[in-house]
Scaffold this motif. Structure first.
Motif, PDB file in Angstrom:
ATOM      1  N   VAL A  71      40.222 104.681  77.137  1.00  0.00           N
ATOM      2  CA  VAL A  71      40.707 103.637  78.035  1.00  0.00           C
ATOM      3  C   VAL A  71      41.453 102.598  77.212  1.00  0.00           C
ATOM      4  O   VAL A  71      40.944 102.122  76.195  1.00  0.00           O
ATOM      5  CB  VAL A  71      39.552 102.956  78.799  1.00  0.00           C
ATOM      6  N   VAL A  72      42.657 102.275  77.650  1.00  0.00           N
ATOM      7  CA  VAL A  72      43.452 101.228  77.006  1.00  0.00           C
ATOM      8  C   VAL A  72      43.933 100.284  78.110  1.00  0.00           C
ATOM      9  O   VAL A  72      44.610 100.720  79.043  1.00  0.00           O
ATOM     10  CB  VAL A  72      44.667 101.810  76.254  1.00  0.00           C
ATOM     11  N   VAL A  73      43.548  99.028  78.015  1.00  0.00           N
ATOM     12  CA  VAL A  73      43.923  98.047  79.039  1.00  0.00           C
ATOM     13  C   VAL A  73      44.460  96.803  78.362  1.00  0.00           C
ATOM     14  O   VAL A  73      43.818  96.257  77.453  1.00  0.00           O
ATOM     15  CB  VAL A  73      42.730  97.665  79.931  1.00  0.00           C
TER      16      VAL A  73
ATOM     17  N   ASP B 145      58.862 100.633  76.417  1.00  0.00           N
ATOM     18  CA  ASP B 145      59.204  99.350  75.786  1.00  0.00           C
ATOM     19  C   ASP B 145      58.084  98.333  75.991  1.00  0.00           C
ATOM     20  O   ASP B 145      57.744  97.570  75.072  1.00  0.00           O
ATOM     21  CB  ASP B 145      60.510  98.808  76.373  1.00  0.00           C
ATOM     22  N   LEU B 146      57.491  98.306  77.209  1.00  0.00           N
ATOM     23  CA  LEU B 146      56.373  97.398  77.455  1.00  0.00           C
ATOM     24  C   LEU B 146      55.189  97.745  76.564  1.00  0.00           C
ATOM     25  O   LEU B 146      54.532  96.852  76.012  1.00  0.00           O
ATOM     26  CB  LEU B 146      55.961  97.464  78.923  1.00  0.00           C
ATOM     27  N   ALA B 147      54.908  99.036  76.415  1.00  0.00           N
ATOM     28  CA  ALA B 147      53.812  99.469  75.540  1.00  0.00           C
ATOM     29  C   ALA B 147      54.042  98.994  74.114  1.00  0.00           C
ATOM     30  O   ALA B 147      53.111  98.546  73.435  1.00  0.00           O
ATOM     31  CB  ALA B 147      53.669 100.987  75.590  1.00  0.00           C
TER      32      ALA B 147
ATOM     33  N   ALA C 220      50.017  99.220  67.897  1.00  0.00           N
ATOM     34  CA  ALA C 220      51.135 100.057  67.461  1.00  0.00           C
ATOM     35  C   ALA C 220      50.802 101.545  67.514  1.00  0.00           C
ATOM     36  O   ALA C 220      51.654 102.365  67.894  1.00  0.00           O
ATOM     37  CB  ALA C 220      51.546  99.657  66.038  1.00  0.00           C
ATOM     38  N   HIS C 221      49.556 101.911  67.164  1.00  0.00           N
ATOM     39  CA  HIS C 221      49.231 103.339  67.161  1.00  0.00           C
ATOM     40  C   HIS C 221      49.183 103.900  68.583  1.00  0.00           C
ATOM     41  O   HIS C 221      49.459 105.083  68.803  1.00  0.00           O
ATOM     42  CB  HIS C 221      47.901 103.589  66.436  1.00  0.00           C
ATOM     43  N   VAL C 222      48.839 103.047  69.575  1.00  0.00           N
ATOM     44  CA  VAL C 222      48.812 103.504  70.972  1.00  0.00           C
ATOM     45  C   VAL C 222      50.229 103.708  71.499  1.00  0.00           C
ATOM     46  O   VAL C 222      50.551 104.742  72.091  1.00  0.00           O
ATOM     47  CB  VAL C 222      48.044 102.502  71.857  1.00  0.00           C
ATOM     48  N   SER C 223      51.093 102.731  71.284  1.00  0.00           N
ATOM     49  CA  SER C 223      52.463 102.868  71.775  1.00  0.00           C
ATOM     50  C   SER C 223      53.188 104.008  71.058  1.00  0.00           C
ATOM     51  O   SER C 223      53.997 104.724  71.671  1.00  0.00           O
ATOM     52  CB  SER C 223      53.225 101.553  71.602  1.00  0.00           C
TER      53      SER C 223
ATOM     54  N   ARG D   5      54.824 107.279  72.900  1.00  0.00           N
ATOM     55  CA  ARG D   5      56.209 107.719  72.710  1.00  0.00           C
ATOM     56  C   ARG D   5      56.289 109.192  72.310  1.00  0.00           C
ATOM     57  O   ARG D   5      57.300 109.854  72.566  1.00  0.00           O
ATOM     58  CB  ARG D   5      56.899 106.840  71.676  1.00  0.00           C
ATOM     59  N   ARG D   6      55.240 109.701  71.708  1.00  0.00           N
ATOM     60  CA  ARG D   6      55.211 111.124  71.360  1.00  0.00           C
ATOM     61  C   ARG D   6      54.757 111.982  72.531  1.00  0.00           C
ATOM     62  O   ARG D   6      54.791 113.219  72.451  1.00  0.00           O
ATOM     63  CB  ARG D   6      54.301 111.349  70.157  1.00  0.00           C
TER      64      ARG D   6
END
Length: 446
Positions: free
Chosen positions: A219-221, A263-265, A271-274, A278-279
């Motif tokens: 979960v990422v919020v 872009d919002l992410a 950084a590791h989540v965004s 992107r991958r």
């Protein structure tokens, strides 16, 4: 317990309607659920549940309440691949009102949360309700309840086909679009007053498949705030994919394209989540939804109400969905219904309305203060909402680096220990000392 009713009808096979049917099955000879929408025989999104395409989090209290209604539910969901939120600091990234909590320390008290998609949870519950011997779900619409003026009570429902179906009890589980206030007006009863908060929320969601091993989190919020009115939620679901929902508050539009989501992410997520997002590979089509207003219909304040009908679920109260507490509060309403029925006292509707108001008030107050003081919402605001919101903002700031405060917030936010979000004097003192130390350290280093 003996059978108190011969026949009960439930209008709507929503989560609320299904939970109501489960409770009533213990005290009715027969329960019939009417649903206008076609019901899939597997986990799938439904047109009647447009919000189901966006992220849903089943909080720990909600999991407990649903399990009490449907024993074995949680184990079966896990067997079908539903992830469990383990008590590890790398399992969840949680941001609230511009603050990030729970990622630096392992929580001391164990509690388990589950991450089913809305279609998965609804399907798991629906198939259990279908399996109940005295419950039937019929895919047919209800035009309106039938009302007997001489008796002063609802006596059944009129179907879209024109057939009239008698019932001892009718449950309105038709959600936020309920027509019960209009029906009350037609029958000569007062409408309930409505407490509202104009949250102005708009959603954009898209599914992604992220290569395995890139994210430990489930979960990422990153919640929205006054300074950052667009938030994002990412949940890893049972199908092995991530549902990514972006949302704007106070009528701020969220991203409209995959590129804007990415872009919002980059802007508000670690950084590791965004980078992992992107991958990832976008799947299917983008989904949009708007939720303009949180609404609580105050049936508990009515002095006159017809017998034979009860409002239930979102037909009573719908909360700001970005807080993720709606499904849990529906499950708590089901517990209220069960307790009121088991008491054996008359006047079911007024007693249920009072019980639901008692459990609704602290959660409604918490979300209303958060929306009005911290999220730029509009609506009736008490003079003390803003200072209380400011104090809680300071509490959340301290909770970013104090695991005791973070754990208290996360457990209360999950509605586990209490429905009231009121820190004790000890925790308030701890917050003041913590923030004072940070302020002094910052001042010395300046």
């Amino acid at each position: 317990m003996g059978r108190s009713y011969k026949h009960a009808t439930v209008i709507g096979a929503s989560l609320g309607g299904l939970c109501a049917a489960r409770v009533l099955s213990d005290v009715c000879e027969r329960v019939t659920v009417y649903e206008r929408d076609e019901l899939p025989d597997r986990p799938a999104n439904r047109n009647a549940v447009p919000q189901g395409r966006h992220v849903h989090l089943l909080m720990a209290r909600g999991a407990q309440e649903f399990e009490s209604l449907f024993p074995g539910l949680l184990d079966d969901m896990v067997a079908d691949g539903v992830p469990i939120l383990e008590n590890r600091p790398d399992c969840i990234h949680f941001g609230a009102a511009g603050h990030v909590l729970g990622t630096a320390h392992r929580l001391q008290d164990e509690f388990t949360a589950y991450v089913p998609s809305r279609p998965q949870l609804e399907w798991q519950i629906r198939r259990r309700v279908i399996a109940i011997e005295n419950v039937e779900i019929i895919c047919e619409g209800v035009t309106e309840p039938t009302y007997d003026t001489a008796l002063g009570r609802v006596t059944g429902v009129l179907l879209d086909s024109g057939d009239a179906v008698p019932a001892d009890l009718v449950v309105d589980a038709t959600g936020r679009g309920t027509r019960l206030p209009a029906w009350l007006d037609k029958w000569g009863y007062p409408r309930p007053r409505e407490d509202t908060v104009d949250v102005g929320i708009a959603y954009t969601s898209h599914q992604f498949h992220i290569p395995e091993g890139l994210l430990a989190e489930k979960v990422v919020v990153a919640g929205a705030s006054r300074a950052q009115p667009v938030g994002i939620g990412m949940l890893f679901y049972e199908d092995g994919n991530w549902n990514v929902t972006t949302f704007g508050i106070a009528k701020v539009e969220p991203p409209q394209t995959v590129a804007q989501i990415l872009d919002l992410a980059d802007d508000i997520l670690p950084a590791h989540v965004s980078a992992a997002l992107r991958r990832g590979t976008p799947l299917g089509e983008m989904a949009f939804h708007k939720y303009p207003t949180s609404r609580w219909r105050r049936y508990d304040d009515l002095e006159r109400f017809p017998a034979g009908i009860i409002p239930f679920g979102d037909a009573v109260v719908s909360f700001n969905p970005t807080f993720g507490q709606g499904m849990t509060m529906t499950a708590i309403q089901a517990a209220n219904l069960r307790a009121v029925i088991e008491s054996g006292e008359p006047d079911l509707a007024p007693r249920l309305a009072k019980a639901t108001a008692k459990t609704t008030w602290p959660v409604w107050l918490m979300t209303a203060i958060g929306d009005l003081a911290l999220h730029n919402a509009t609506g009736e605001s008490k003079w003390w909402y803003k200072p209380v919101g400011g104090l809680f903002d300071q509490f959340l700031g301290a909770a970013e680096t104090d695991p005791v405060l973070a754990e208290w917030f996360l457990r209360r936010f999950s509605l586990l220990d209490s429905l009231y979000m009121v820190p004790s004097p000890r925790l308030v003192g701890r917050t003041i000392r913590h923030n004072m130390k940070l302020w002094l350290a910052e001042k010395r280093s300046a």
